[in-house]
Scaffold this motif. Structure first.
Motif, PDB file in Angstrom:
ATOM      1  N   ALA A 127      66.419  46.262  51.023  1.00 13.38           N
ATOM      2  CA  ALA A 127      67.089  45.095  51.611  1.00 13.38           C
ATOM      3  C   ALA A 127      68.595  45.152  51.362  1.00 13.38           C
ATOM      4  O   ALA A 127      69.393  44.890  52.273  1.00 13.38           O
ATOM      5  CB  ALA A 127      66.510  43.814  51.017  1.00 13.38           C
ATOM      6  N   ILE A 128      68.965  45.517  50.154  1.00 16.96           N
ATOM      7  CA  ILE A 128      70.386  45.581  49.800  1.00 16.96           C
ATOM      8  C   ILE A 128      71.136  46.550  50.707  1.00 16.96           C
ATOM      9  O   ILE A 128      72.223  46.245  51.213  1.00 16.96           O
ATOM     10  CB  ILE A 128      70.552  45.977  48.319  1.00 16.96           C
ATOM     11  N   ASP A 129      70.552  47.722  50.937  1.00 18.04           N
ATOM     12  CA  ASP A 129      71.219  48.732  51.773  1.00 18.04           C
ATOM     13  C   ASP A 129      71.531  48.182  53.169  1.00 18.04           C
ATOM     14  O   ASP A 129      72.647  48.341  53.682  1.00 18.04           O
ATOM     15  CB  ASP A 129      70.343  49.980  51.902  1.00 18.04           C
ATOM     16  N   TYR A 130      70.534  47.540  53.783  1.00 22.78           N
ATOM     17  CA  TYR A 130      70.735  47.043  55.144  1.00 22.78           C
ATOM     18  C   TYR A 130      71.615  45.799  55.181  1.00 22.78           C
ATOM     19  O   TYR A 130      72.381  45.602  56.126  1.00 22.78           O
ATOM     20  CB  TYR A 130      69.385  46.774  55.803  1.00 22.78           C
ATOM     21  N   THR A 146      71.971  36.038  51.277  1.00 22.00           N
ATOM     22  CA  THR A 146      70.748  36.811  51.118  1.00 22.00           C
ATOM     23  C   THR A 146      71.018  38.069  50.301  1.00 22.00           C
ATOM     24  O   THR A 146      70.197  38.467  49.450  1.00 22.00           O
ATOM     25  CB  THR A 146      70.160  37.192  52.494  1.00 22.00           C
ATOM     26  N   LEU A 147      72.158  38.706  50.536  1.00 26.89           N
ATOM     27  CA  LEU A 147      72.535  39.887  49.761  1.00 26.89           C
ATOM     28  C   LEU A 147      72.653  39.545  48.281  1.00 26.89           C
ATOM     29  O   LEU A 147      72.159  40.289  47.413  1.00 26.89           O
ATOM     30  CB  LEU A 147      73.855  40.458  50.286  1.00 26.89           C
ATOM     31  N   ALA A 148      73.287  38.426  47.973  1.00 31.45           N
ATOM     32  CA  ALA A 148      73.437  38.020  46.572  1.00 31.45           C
ATOM     33  C   ALA A 148      72.074  37.787  45.920  1.00 31.45           C
ATOM     34  O   ALA A 148      71.830  38.211  44.781  1.00 31.45           O
ATOM     35  CB  ALA A 148      74.289  36.751  46.482  1.00 31.45           C
ATOM     36  N   HIS A 149      71.177  37.125  46.622  1.00 35.48           N
ATOM     37  CA  HIS A 149      69.830  36.901  46.081  1.00 35.48           C
ATOM     38  C   HIS A 149      69.084  38.221  45.899  1.00 35.48           C
ATOM     39  O   HIS A 149      68.366  38.408  44.902  1.00 35.48           O
ATOM     40  CB  HIS A 149      69.040  35.976  47.008  1.00 35.48           C
ATOM     41  N   ALA A 150      69.243  39.139  46.860  1.00 32.77           N
ATOM     42  CA  ALA A 150      68.567  40.435  46.765  1.00 32.77           C
ATOM     43  C   ALA A 150      69.057  41.213  45.550  1.00 32.77           C
ATOM     44  O   ALA A 150      68.262  41.817  44.824  1.00 32.77           O
ATOM     45  CB  ALA A 150      68.781  41.235  48.047  1.00 32.77           C
ATOM     46  N   TYR A 151      70.373  41.207  45.341  1.00 26.68           N
ATOM     47  CA  TYR A 151      70.923  41.859  44.149  1.00 26.68           C
ATOM     48  C   TYR A 151      70.291  41.281  42.878  1.00 26.68           C
ATOM     49  O   TYR A 151      69.856  42.020  41.984  1.00 26.68           O
ATOM     50  CB  TYR A 151      72.440  41.653  44.088  1.00 26.68           C
ATOM     51  N   GLU A 152      70.236  39.971  42.785  1.00 23.80           N
ATOM     52  CA  GLU A 152      69.700  39.330  41.578  1.00 23.80           C
ATOM     53  C   GLU A 152      68.229  39.679  41.376  1.00 23.80           C
ATOM     54  O   GLU A 152      67.805  40.028  40.263  1.00 23.80           O
ATOM     55  CB  GLU A 152      69.878  37.818  41.675  1.00 23.80           C
ATOM     56  N   LEU A 153      67.449  39.600  42.447  1.00 22.71           N
ATOM     57  CA  LEU A 153      66.017  39.874  42.336  1.00 22.71           C
ATOM     58  C   LEU A 153      65.735  41.346  42.053  1.00 22.71           C
ATOM     59  O   LEU A 153      64.686  41.682  41.487  1.00 22.71           O
ATOM     60  CB  LEU A 153      65.312  39.436  43.618  1.00 22.71           C
ATOM     61  N   GLY A 162      79.138  39.007  41.668  1.00 17.89           N
ATOM     62  CA  GLY A 162      80.306  39.479  42.402  1.00 17.89           C
ATOM     63  C   GLY A 162      80.306  38.989  43.838  1.00 17.89           C
ATOM     64  O   GLY A 162      81.349  38.595  44.378  1.00 17.89           O
ATOM     65  N   VAL A 163      79.138  39.020  44.481  1.00 18.14           N
ATOM     66  CA  VAL A 163      79.044  38.536  45.856  1.00 18.14           C
ATOM     67  C   VAL A 163      79.309  37.041  45.916  1.00 18.14           C
ATOM     68  O   VAL A 163      80.061  36.557  46.781  1.00 18.14           O
ATOM     69  CB  VAL A 163      77.655  38.855  46.464  1.00 18.14           C
ATOM     70  N   TRP A 164      78.704  36.283  44.993  1.00 18.28           N
ATOM     71  CA  TRP A 164      78.930  34.824  44.990  1.00 18.28           C
ATOM     72  C   TRP A 164      80.400  34.507  44.742  1.00 18.28           C
ATOM     73  O   TRP A 164      80.963  33.595  45.373  1.00 18.28           O
ATOM     74  CB  TRP A 164      78.065  34.156  43.928  1.00 18.28           C
ATOM     75  N   VAL A 176      77.761  26.094  47.897  1.00 17.56           N
ATOM     76  CA  VAL A 176      76.651  26.952  47.468  1.00 17.56           C
ATOM     77  C   VAL A 176      77.078  28.022  46.461  1.00 17.56           C
ATOM     78  O   VAL A 176      76.428  28.164  45.409  1.00 17.56           O
ATOM     79  CB  VAL A 176      75.954  27.594  48.688  1.00 17.56           C
ATOM     80  N   PRO A 177      78.147  28.822  46.711  1.00 18.00           N
ATOM     81  CA  PRO A 177      78.495  29.867  45.738  1.00 18.00           C
ATOM     82  C   PRO A 177      78.722  29.355  44.312  1.00 18.00           C
ATOM     83  O   PRO A 177      78.138  29.919  43.372  1.00 18.00           O
ATOM     84  CB  PRO A 177      79.753  30.498  46.347  1.00 18.00           C
ATOM     85  N   PRO A 178      79.534  28.308  44.092  1.00 17.28           N
ATOM     86  CA  PRO A 178      79.694  27.862  42.699  1.00 17.28           C
ATOM     87  C   PRO A 178      78.397  27.355  42.077  1.00 17.28           C
ATOM     88  O   PRO A 178      78.164  27.550  40.875  1.00 17.28           O
ATOM     89  CB  PRO A 178      80.744  26.747  42.795  1.00 17.28           C
ATOM     90  N   MET A 179      77.540  26.729  42.872  1.00 19.05           N
ATOM     91  CA  MET A 179      76.250  26.279  42.354  1.00 19.05           C
ATOM     92  C   MET A 179      75.404  27.468  41.918  1.00 19.05           C
ATOM     93  O   MET A 179      74.746  27.428  40.861  1.00 19.05           O
ATOM     94  CB  MET A 179      75.506  25.477  43.428  1.00 19.05           C
ATOM     95  N   GLN A 180      75.413  28.544  42.710  1.00 21.54           N
ATOM     96  CA  GLN A 180      74.630  29.723  42.373  1.00 21.54           C
ATOM     97  C   GLN A 180      75.202  30.434  41.148  1.00 21.54           C
ATOM     98  O   GLN A 180      74.449  30.929  40.297  1.00 21.54           O
ATOM     99  CB  GLN A 180      74.571  30.672  43.569  1.00 21.54           C
ATOM    100  N   ILE A 181      76.514  30.502  41.062  1.00 20.30           N
ATOM    101  CA  ILE A 181      77.146  31.117  39.886  1.00 20.30           C
ATOM    102  C   ILE A 181      76.762  30.351  38.629  1.00 20.30           C
ATOM    103  O   ILE A 181      76.390  30.949  37.601  1.00 20.30           O
ATOM    104  CB  ILE A 181      78.675  31.163  40.063  1.00 20.30           C
ATOM    105  N   GLU A 182      76.834  29.030  38.692  1.00 16.42           N
ATOM    106  CA  GLU A 182      76.468  28.205  37.534  1.00 16.42           C
ATOM    107  C   GLU A 182      75.002  28.397  37.157  1.00 16.42           C
ATOM    108  O   GLU A 182      74.657  28.487  35.980  1.00 16.42           O
ATOM    109  CB  GLU A 182      76.746  26.730  37.833  1.00 16.42           C
ATOM    110  N   ARG A 183      74.142  28.468  38.172  1.00 17.45           N
ATOM    111  CA  ARG A 183      72.711  28.658  37.906  1.00 17.45           C
ATOM    112  C   ARG A 183      72.455  29.970  37.190  1.00 17.45           C
ATOM    113  O   ARG A 183      71.715  30.023  36.194  1.00 17.45           O
ATOM    114  CB  ARG A 183      71.924  28.637  39.220  1.00 17.45           C
ATOM    115  N   ILE A 184      73.070  31.060  37.688  1.00 16.25           N
ATOM    116  CA  ILE A 184      72.850  32.374  37.083  1.00 16.25           C
ATOM    117  C   ILE A 184      73.372  32.391  35.648  1.00 16.25           C
ATOM    118  O   ILE A 184      72.676  32.864  34.736  1.00 16.25           O
ATOM    119  CB  ILE A 184      73.532  33.477  37.924  1.00 16.25           C
ATOM    120  N   LEU A 185      74.575  31.874  35.446  1.00 12.66           N
ATOM    121  CA  LEU A 185      75.176  31.899  34.101  1.00 12.66           C
ATOM    122  C   LEU A 185      74.422  31.033  33.112  1.00 12.66           C
ATOM    123  O   LEU A 185      74.445  31.298  31.901  1.00 12.66           O
ATOM    124  CB  LEU A 185      76.643  31.464  34.190  1.00 12.66           C
TER     125      LEU A 185
END
Length: 211
Positions: A127-130, A146-153, A162-164, A176-185
């Protein structure tokens, strides 16, 4: 009458490669192109009828014929692959999308379709490649998310961050990006969408007696 029309259309579609090999005047080629365009539009109309009647196998047949007439109709490839997956014909859908990409490697559409296919099938490295390839075009934010989620998974958390961070820099008004960054951290769980979709697909296959 509709059956007769379908047979005529089938004949035209199947005959297309032969017609294309014959040396004919430009005027005749223009007329053939117009005929094939009309035929393609008629197939889309028939597809709409079959869709509303719940005849999804016929819809798949229409998508295949449309791509024979016009291999650059990316919508036919994406719709056909979606219908194949809905009919639990995942391998066939993958092959159809790869065929579509081989015919349309210069546009965004099928890079994303394949990336999203692999994402939902939990094949994250593919998925990441495409999705990376899709992002080289003027890709909507959905592709990047979707790319950011694929990287994480896939276990590449730094790349996901980095993508976020990149998306936050180019679209600071998007929450969405800051929310996702906060969630991951903070150690929050990754998206469960691919896992849920895979489980749902396996349950459907089990009910249908498929492996």
């Amino acid at each position: 009458m509709r059956c007769i029309s379908v047979i005529a259309i089938l004949f035209l579609a199947i005959s297309l490669p032969t017609c294309a090999q014959v040396s004919v005047p430009q005027g005749s080629i223009d007329k053939l192109s117009s005929t094939f365009s009309i035929t393609r539009d008629k197939l889309w109309e028939l597809n709409d009828e079959f869709w509303h009647e719940g005849e999804f196998e016929r819809c798949i047949a229409m998508m295949r014929l449309i791509t024979r007439i016009d291999p650059h109709d990316t919508q036919a490839y994406s719709d056909g692959a979606w219908l194949m997956q809905n009919q639990l014909r995942d391998d066939e859908a993958e092959v159809f999308l790869l065929e579509g990409l081989a015919n349309n490697g210069d546009v965004y559409d099928l890079y994303f379709e394949l990336g999203y296919y692999y994402y939902l099938h939990e094949r994250f490295d593919e998925a990441i490649d495409y999705l990376i390839a899709a992002s080289t075009f003027d890709a909507p934010m959905t592709t990047w998310h979707t790319l950011a989620h694929a990287y994480e998974l896939a276990g590449y958390v730094d790349s996901s961050l980095g993508v976020w961070a990149y998306r936050n820099s180019v679209d600071p008004e998007n929450p969405v990006p800051p929310m996702q960054i906060e969630r991951i951290l903070s150690g929050g769980p990754a998206s469960g969408v691919p896992r849920f979709m895979s489980q749902a697909r396996q349950e459907r296959k089990a009910r249908a007696g498929m492996k």
